[in-house]
Design an enzyme around this catalytic site. Structure first.
Site, PDB file in Angstrom:
ATOM      1  N   ASP A  97      21.809  10.325 -31.858  1.00 30.94           N
ATOM      2  CA  ASP A  97      23.309  10.608 -31.537  1.00 30.94           C
ATOM      3  C   ASP A  97      23.250  12.215 -31.398  1.00 30.94           C
ATOM      4  O   ASP A  97      22.643  12.836 -32.378  1.00 30.94           O
ATOM      5  CB  ASP A  97      24.088  10.145 -32.369  1.00 30.94           C
ATOM      6  CG  ASP A  97      24.223   8.697 -32.204  1.00 30.94           C
ATOM      7  OD1 ASP A  97      23.759   8.045 -31.741  1.00 30.94           O
ATOM      8  OD2 ASP A  97      25.377   8.282 -32.768  1.00 30.94           O
ATOM      9  N   GLU A 108      19.325   2.743 -26.929  1.00 27.81           N
ATOM     10  CA  GLU A 108      18.423   2.494 -27.580  1.00 27.81           C
ATOM     11  C   GLU A 108      17.829   3.580 -28.620  1.00 27.81           C
ATOM     12  O   GLU A 108      16.700   3.417 -29.359  1.00 27.81           O
ATOM     13  CB  GLU A 108      17.401   1.608 -26.904  1.00 27.81           C
ATOM     14  CG  GLU A 108      16.098   0.976 -27.680  1.00 27.81           C
ATOM     15  CD  GLU A 108      15.060   1.807 -27.645  1.00 27.81           C
ATOM     16  OE1 GLU A 108      14.024   1.363 -28.457  1.00 27.81           O
ATOM     17  OE2 GLU A 108      14.836   3.097 -27.128  1.00 27.81           O
ATOM     18  N   TRP A 109      18.347   4.690 -28.223  1.00 24.16           N
ATOM     19  CA  TRP A 109      18.044   5.964 -28.882  1.00 24.16           C
ATOM     20  C   TRP A 109      16.435   6.233 -28.676  1.00 24.16           C
ATOM     21  O   TRP A 109      15.795   7.171 -29.455  1.00 24.16           O
ATOM     22  CB  TRP A 109      18.079   5.911 -30.409  1.00 24.16           C
ATOM     23  CG  TRP A 109      19.498   5.156 -30.749  1.00 24.16           C
ATOM     24  CD1 TRP A 109      20.630   5.283 -30.295  1.00 24.16           C
ATOM     25  CD2 TRP A 109      19.509   3.912 -31.677  1.00 24.16           C
ATOM     26  NE1 TRP A 109      21.472   4.520 -30.713  1.00 24.16           N
ATOM     27  CE2 TRP A 109      20.722   3.829 -31.528  1.00 24.16           C
ATOM     28  CE3 TRP A 109      18.678   3.274 -32.286  1.00 24.16           C
ATOM     29  CZ2 TRP A 109      21.250   2.461 -32.464  1.00 24.16           C
ATOM     30  CZ3 TRP A 109      18.874   2.326 -33.479  1.00 24.16           C
ATOM     31  CH2 TRP A 109      20.355   1.947 -33.184  1.00 24.16           C
ATOM     32  N   GLY A 110      15.675   6.010 -27.755  1.00 28.48           N
ATOM     33  CA  GLY A 110      14.313   6.516 -27.523  1.00 28.48           C
ATOM     34  C   GLY A 110      13.325   5.772 -28.308  1.00 28.48           C
ATOM     35  O   GLY A 110      12.118   6.179 -28.086  1.00 28.48           O
ATOM     36  N   ASP A 167      24.240  -1.102 -27.220  1.00 24.30           N
ATOM     37  CA  ASP A 167      23.442  -0.286 -28.647  1.00 24.30           C
ATOM     38  C   ASP A 167      22.441  -1.008 -28.959  1.00 24.30           C
ATOM     39  O   ASP A 167      22.073  -1.934 -28.498  1.00 24.30           O
ATOM     40  CB  ASP A 167      24.897   0.086 -29.307  1.00 24.30           C
ATOM     41  CG  ASP A 167      24.613   1.369 -29.976  1.00 24.30           C
ATOM     42  OD1 ASP A 167      23.334   1.771 -30.087  1.00 24.30           O
ATOM     43  OD2 ASP A 167      25.562   1.747 -30.328  1.00 24.30           O
TER      44      ASP A 167
END
Ligand code: GLA
Length: 401
Positions: free
Chosen positions: A211, A188-190, A155
């Site tokens: 998320d 890394e959520w983009g 994460d």
């Protein structure tokens, strides 16, 4: 003569050097995730409420429900299994929740023919405030390998000014040095566009968005103002244009499945599963597998839809037509046929048409159409095919020349 010989010798040496440098030493993880990873993860349903007993019972359910046979393989513990570091900085597993430790749990999963995943974070702490991996990458990797870990989700919380690409390259190098093949899931959520570098640093999948939330539409900021908690359509729209970055061993990850978690209707869950399949997304279920309704079981176990996702060509599908709320998504398959999703985002039933030209076929093609939810051949069609599609629903097809 002497000059010619020296020139030949120089050219020959250059060729050897070029050949050797082209042969990169292959990492222990070469050849992993050649199709999108399939499995189960604890986060979407259980959050921090993880334990050895729960994980074992979920693995049992994965086998009993037929999901293992359908291809689901990884059992991944997300955040909150770790509580501290000991005096040697080794990561400490929650002794109350995992009384027999991680090696025993990994052995249990392996005994069922399943694979074992854990979660950590590239920064100082995980998103739930547990100890992160920063500065302990090699030590943790050795530990994971000793436990028999097959999959690491890494994460991006508490990373301050860290460089994303360098941080993920570092954990991949550490995993490889530990000698065990381990799938690396970049979470890394983009934010730093991981699709541009995820493959180069040995990532097998990378999150493209914030998320997922268990709802069909909408997207809200977190309480701290950062982005976002995303409904299905918000995530879907962020996948457009990323398709060329996916392929065998390296996948765009629009986040884990919410199928069965209760926030959407069965129609919407069928839409969720169909779209993730056509996106060549990892299929990581996130519901309680021990007490699924038959409708949910049948969505997660639809082998025809799973086959689209797991097609060996490894193409990610994309949106090929859009008119208001009506969309056509298509994915090329290895045998030359196309998987197609007709998606109705709107509030009432509508007819949707897929034109052969939007699939890269000539209009005169005589295409055999099969419905992957009805499990029925619908006949042969030229030029196009139309079907009524329920509100928030899909019709999923294959079209074969
Ligand atoms: C982040 C990730 C989620 C989950 C949680 C755990 O929000 O994006 O998928 O792993 O952290 O704390």
């Amino acid at each position: 003569m002497k000059t010619i010989r020296s020139v030949i010798a120089i050219v020959f040496s250059l060729l050897i050097v070029a050949t050797l440098s082209a042969q990169q030493p292959s990492s222990p993880s070469t050849g992993l995730a050649l199709t999108p990873p399939m499995g189960w993860n604890s986060w979407n349903k259980f959050g921090c409420n993880v334990s050895e007993d729960m994980i074992k019972s979920m693995a049992d359910a994965l086998v009993k429900s037929g999901m293992k046979d359908a291809g689901y393989q990884y059992v991944n513990i997300d955040d909150c299994w770790q509580v501290s570091r000991d005096e040697h900085a080794n990561i400490v597993v929650d002794p109350q929740r995992f009384p027999h430790g991680m090696k025993a749990l990994g052995d249990y999963l392996h005994s069922l023919g399943l694979k074992f995943g854990v979660y950590s974070d590239a920064g100082t702490q995980t998103c739930a405030g547990r100890p992160g991996g920063l500065g302990h990458e090699y030590q943790d990797a050795i530990q994971y390998a000793a436990w028999g870990v097959d999959y690491l989700k890494y994460d991006w919380c508490h990373t301050s000014t860290q460089d994303a690409k360098a941080s993920y390259a570092n954990i991949r190098a550490a995993l490889d040095a530990a000698g065990r093949p381990i799938v690396l899931s970049i979470c890394e959520w983009g934010t730093a566009k991981p699709w541009l570098w995820g493959k180069d640093v040995g990532g097998n999948l990378w999150r493209t968005t914030g998320d997922i939330t268990d709802k069909f539409a909408g997207s809200e900021k977190w309480p701290d103002g950062t982005c976002c908690s995303n409904g299905l359509l918000a995530i879907l729209d962020q996948q457009v244009g990323l398709e060329s970055y996916a392929g065998p061993g390296h996948w765009n990850d629009p986040d884990m499945l919410e199928v069965g978690n209760g926030g959407m209707t069965d129609v919407e869950y069928r839409t969720h599963f169909s779209l993730w399949a056509i996106l060549a997304a990892p299929l990581i279920a996130g519901n309680d597998l021990r007490n699924m309704r038959p409708e949910i079981h049948d969505i997660l176990n639809n082998k025809e839809v799973i086959a689209v996702n797991q097609d060996a060509l490894g193409r990610e599908g994309t949106r090929v037509a859009k008119s208001g709320d009506l969309e056509v998504w298509a994915k090329q398959l290895k045998d030359g046929s196309r998987a197609v999703v007709l998606l109705n985002r709107g509030a009432s039933e509508q007819n949707i048409t897929v034109a052969w030209q939007d699939l890269g076929y000539p209009s005169h093609l005589n295409g055999a159409v099969r419905d992957l939810w009805q499990h029925k051949d619908l006949g042969k069609f030229t030029e196009k095919f139309s079907a009524p599609v329920a509100s928030h629903g899909v019709v999923m097809l294959t079209v074969s020349p």
